[in-house]
Design an enzyme around this catalytic site. Structure first.
Site, PDB file in Angstrom:
ATOM      1  N   LYS A 256       0.839  -1.200   0.000  1.00 27.03           N
ATOM      2  CA  LYS A 256       0.000   0.000   0.000  1.00 27.03           C
ATOM      3  C   LYS A 256       0.874   1.249   0.000  1.00 27.03           C
ATOM      4  O   LYS A 256       2.002   1.200   0.491  1.00 27.03           O
ATOM      5  CB  LYS A 256      -0.850   0.030   1.277  1.00 27.03           C
ATOM      6  CG  LYS A 256      -2.003  -0.943   1.308  1.00 27.03           C
ATOM      7  CD  LYS A 256      -2.774  -0.786   2.617  1.00 27.03           C
ATOM      8  CE  LYS A 256      -3.905  -1.780   2.713  1.00 27.03           C
ATOM      9  NZ  LYS A 256      -4.974  -1.538   1.720  1.00 27.03           N
ATOM     10  N   ARG A 330     -10.755 -11.166   1.544  1.00 30.85           N
ATOM     11  CA  ARG A 330     -11.683 -12.155   0.980  1.00 30.85           C
ATOM     12  C   ARG A 330     -11.099 -13.562   1.017  1.00 30.85           C
ATOM     13  O   ARG A 330     -11.825 -14.538   1.077  1.00 30.85           O
ATOM     14  CB  ARG A 330     -12.070 -11.713  -0.446  1.00 30.85           C
ATOM     15  CG  ARG A 330     -10.911 -11.614  -1.386  1.00 30.85           C
ATOM     16  CD  ARG A 330     -11.225 -10.770  -2.628  1.00 30.85           C
ATOM     17  NE  ARG A 330     -11.269  -9.331  -2.329  1.00 30.85           N
ATOM     18  CZ  ARG A 330     -11.634  -8.405  -3.206  1.00 30.85           C
ATOM     19  NH1 ARG A 330     -11.999  -8.741  -4.420  1.00 30.85           N
ATOM     20  NH2 ARG A 330     -11.653  -7.128  -2.846  1.00 30.85           N
TER      21      ARG A 330
HETATM   22  N1  BES Z   1      -8.186  -3.624   4.244  1.00 34.21           N
HETATM   23  C1  BES Z   1      -8.304  -3.153   2.909  1.00 34.21           C
HETATM   24  C2  BES Z   1      -9.559  -2.315   2.682  1.00 34.21           C
HETATM   25  C3  BES Z   1      -9.617  -1.016   3.436  1.00 34.21           C
HETATM   26  C4  BES Z   1      -9.064   0.120   2.897  1.00 34.21           C
HETATM   27  C5  BES Z   1     -10.282  -0.942   4.631  1.00 34.21           C
HETATM   28  C6  BES Z   1      -9.156   1.311   3.577  1.00 34.21           C
HETATM   29  C7  BES Z   1     -10.354   0.234   5.310  1.00 34.21           C
HETATM   30  C8  BES Z   1      -9.804   1.360   4.791  1.00 34.21           C
HETATM   31  C9  BES Z   1      -8.383  -4.340   1.939  1.00 34.21           C
HETATM   32  O1  BES Z   1      -7.657  -5.458   2.292  1.00 34.21           O
HETATM   33  C10 BES Z   1      -7.851  -3.855   0.646  1.00 34.21           C
HETATM   34  O2  BES Z   1      -6.707  -3.521   0.600  1.00 34.21           O
HETATM   35  N2  BES Z   1      -8.707  -3.803  -0.374  1.00 34.21           N
HETATM   36  C11 BES Z   1      -8.339  -3.334  -1.645  1.00 34.21           C
HETATM   37  C12 BES Z   1      -8.918  -4.295  -2.658  1.00 34.21           C
HETATM   38  C13 BES Z   1      -8.431  -4.069  -4.062  1.00 34.21           C
HETATM   39  C14 BES Z   1      -6.970  -4.422  -4.182  1.00 34.21           C
HETATM   40  C15 BES Z   1      -9.255  -4.919  -5.005  1.00 34.21           C
HETATM   41  C16 BES Z   1      -8.944  -1.951  -1.851  1.00 34.21           C
HETATM   42  O3  BES Z   1     -10.063  -1.722  -1.410  1.00 34.21           O
HETATM   43  O4  BES Z   1      -8.268  -1.112  -2.412  1.00 34.21           O
HETATM   44 ZN    ZN Z   2      -5.627  -5.361   1.691  1.00 31.94          ZN
END
Ligand code: BES
Ligand code: ZN
Ligand code: ZN
Length: 480
Positions: A256, A330
């Site tokens: 990230k 997921r």
């Molecule tokens: N934990 C994150 C989602 C998240 C982001 C929760 C910000 C709370 C605040 C999740 O694991 C994630 O990184 N999701 C990605 C999915 C994408 C790569 C398809 C997202 O939402 O960007």
């Molecule tokens: Zn994630």
């Protein structure tokens, strides 16, 4: 906050703040003050004056223009508790006028409890502060009010547990620490606890949780908390709560960006909700069987980490092409859902997960995202949401969204492209829902954190969003 409900003010009674709540607006008072009213700060549409040399607050609930009436009461209850803290006082009194219903009482008290939460165990220079006390002068209805107060305190204990867990830095809360905290809580509250170690997960073919956790020095774990009441009410429907327990989500190899990454210490917010709700359910002695399942891991980049392009074969035979290691929630949920259905024989499942940024973008911090194809359970979740004051909004699982998960070399891929991210995540989870299982997915990615103080968050931090809804749902399953 210590709360007592009495019929009239005790003889020697010296609260520092007195509060009264009015359902109407401020018009009446404006006339009395010839329009010269103090300007209320944000979230505080009340009128201040002095009564017997004490600060007196009058709350005009109609002035909370952004809120429905029930939420206005929660906000007012919360503001009164925050005012107490702001002026460094500890003794608060509420004068409730006759005819306040148990529902309205409940909403005011919920707000006060929510707003008195603080997380300051990492502050080294903290002035010792005696526990604030609220005396509610209620006139009549004492017995109902006191019973409701006990109920709200049980829920609040679970909510505080959820918030404490989610606020705790990842450095102090690895997956096994989370499991240990849950085990201790289970022992104290009379829940049963079971866990599957990393080696057991490996042997059992829990490929999602094992792969996601492989990049961390701290092993993953799956664990359950079970509430088995001595007597189950006839017709009560067993419930299974599943929580995403990413103790830290750095994104893995698809790292990230740095901005706000620290919030990902609370990517176990869903797990925290399930643990907190199980505590409250045990305290309420609900006559229904409820089991909580948590899949906990850390998602970190490392030489041993799982890789983009990897194909994982899950226990139900589904193969998944990993196209983004940051879509890890997921994968661990898939294993938890299979465990709940195949091993624990659960048929009504609701999961809580900080799953997608897309859900947060769609609904902001107001609504929890709901995705489901089970009309009855969905209706129950909406009822629970409405009663608890935690709002849920449905995002559509139209079959056309499912197409977006197609993979060229596996059954599905773990991302659905740039659009409709909450829906494709919802569809992904459905790959692991078997015939005859009712399932609702709740995405709390928009609601799990409060970025600033406000409404009834007394400081920025983790909200425990979903806990009140989960307990309300269990209550509903116990009575329907
Ligand atoms: N934990 C994150 C989602 C998240 C982001 C929760 C910000 C709370 C605040 C999740 O694991 C994630 O990184 N999701 C990605 C999915 C994408 C790569 C398809 C997202 O939402 O960007
Ligand atoms: Zn994630
Ligand atoms: Zn995540």
């Amino acid at each position: 906050m210590r709360i007592t409900v009495v019929s009239e003010a005790p003889k020697k009674f010296e609260p520092e703040i007195l509060c009264r709540f009015y359902e109407g607006g401020r018009g009446y008072h404006k006339r009395q003050h010839r329009g010269r009213l103090p300007q209320p700060p944000e979230h505080t549409p009340f009128v201040t004056n002095a009564e017997h040399n004490r600060l007196a607050l009058r709350f005009y609930l109609d002035e909370y223009k952004s809120y429905e009436a029930d939420e206005a009461r929660r906000v007012a209850g919360g503001v009164s508790a925050r005012e107490l803290h702001r002026v460094s006082a500890t003794k608060l009194a509420w004068y409730l006028s006759g005819g306040v219903s148990v529902d309205k009482f409940s909403q005011l008290v919920t707000g006060a409890l929510l707003a008195s939460y603080r997380f300051d165990q990492y502050k080294s220079r903290l002035r010792p502060h005696p526990e604030p006390r609220l005396t509610i002068i209620a006139g009549s209805n004492l017995r109902e009010f006191r019973a409701e107060l006990r109920r709200l305190q049980a829920i609040d204990a679970g909510l505080c547990t959820a918030r404490d867990l989610a606020n705790t830095p990842a450095g102090d809360l690895a997956p096994l620490d989370l499991a240990e905290r849950a085990r201790q809580l289970a022992k104290a509250e009379g829940l049963s606890f079971r866990s599957l170690s990393a080696a057991q997960l490996q042997r059992g073919g829990y490929i999602g949780l094992t792969s996601v956790g492989r990049g961390s020095a701290h092993p993953p774990v799956m664990f359950t908390l079970t509430h088995t009441p001595p007597r189950v009410r006839k017709g009560a429907k067993p419930l299974c709560l599943v929580g995403k327990g990413l103790c830290f989500d750095a994104g893995g190899i698809n790292l990230k960006p740095w901005d706000g990454m620290w919030d990902m210490k609370a990517d176990m917010g869903g797990a925290a909700v399930v643990i907190g709700a199980m505590q409250a359910i045990a305290r309420l002695k609900l006559p229904v069987r409820v089991v909580g399942v948590i899949a906990a891991a850390e998602n970190l980049p490392d030489g041993k980490a799982y890789l983009p392009g990897d194909v994982l074969r899950f226990r139900n035979g589904r193969t998944v092409e990993i196209q983004n290691t940051d879509a890890e929630g997921r994968l661990v949920l898939a294993d938890a859902l299979l465990y709940a259905q195949r091993t624990l024989k659960q048929k009504r499942i609701v999961d809580f997960a900080t799953l997608t940024g897309a859900c947060a973008r769609a609904l902001g911090s107001v609504y929890i995202g709901l995705l489901s194809r089970s009309p009855q359970l969905k209706a129950d979740v909406f009822d629970a949401a409405n009663g608890s004051g935690e709002l849920a909004w449905e995002l559509p699982l139209h079959p056309e969204y499912r197409e977006l998960l197609k993979s060229t070399i596996a059954d599905v891929r773990n991302i659905g492209g740039p659009l409709a991210g909450a829906q494709t995540a919802g569809w992904f989870l459905h790959e692991f829902i078997e015939d005859g299982t009712e399932f609702v997915h709740l995405d709390v990615a928009g609601t799990f954190v409060a970025k600033k103080r406000g409404k009834y968050w007394s400081q920025p931090g983790m909200t425990g969003s979903g806990t009140r809804l989960a307990v309300a749902l269990a209550e509903l399953c116990a009575t329907r």
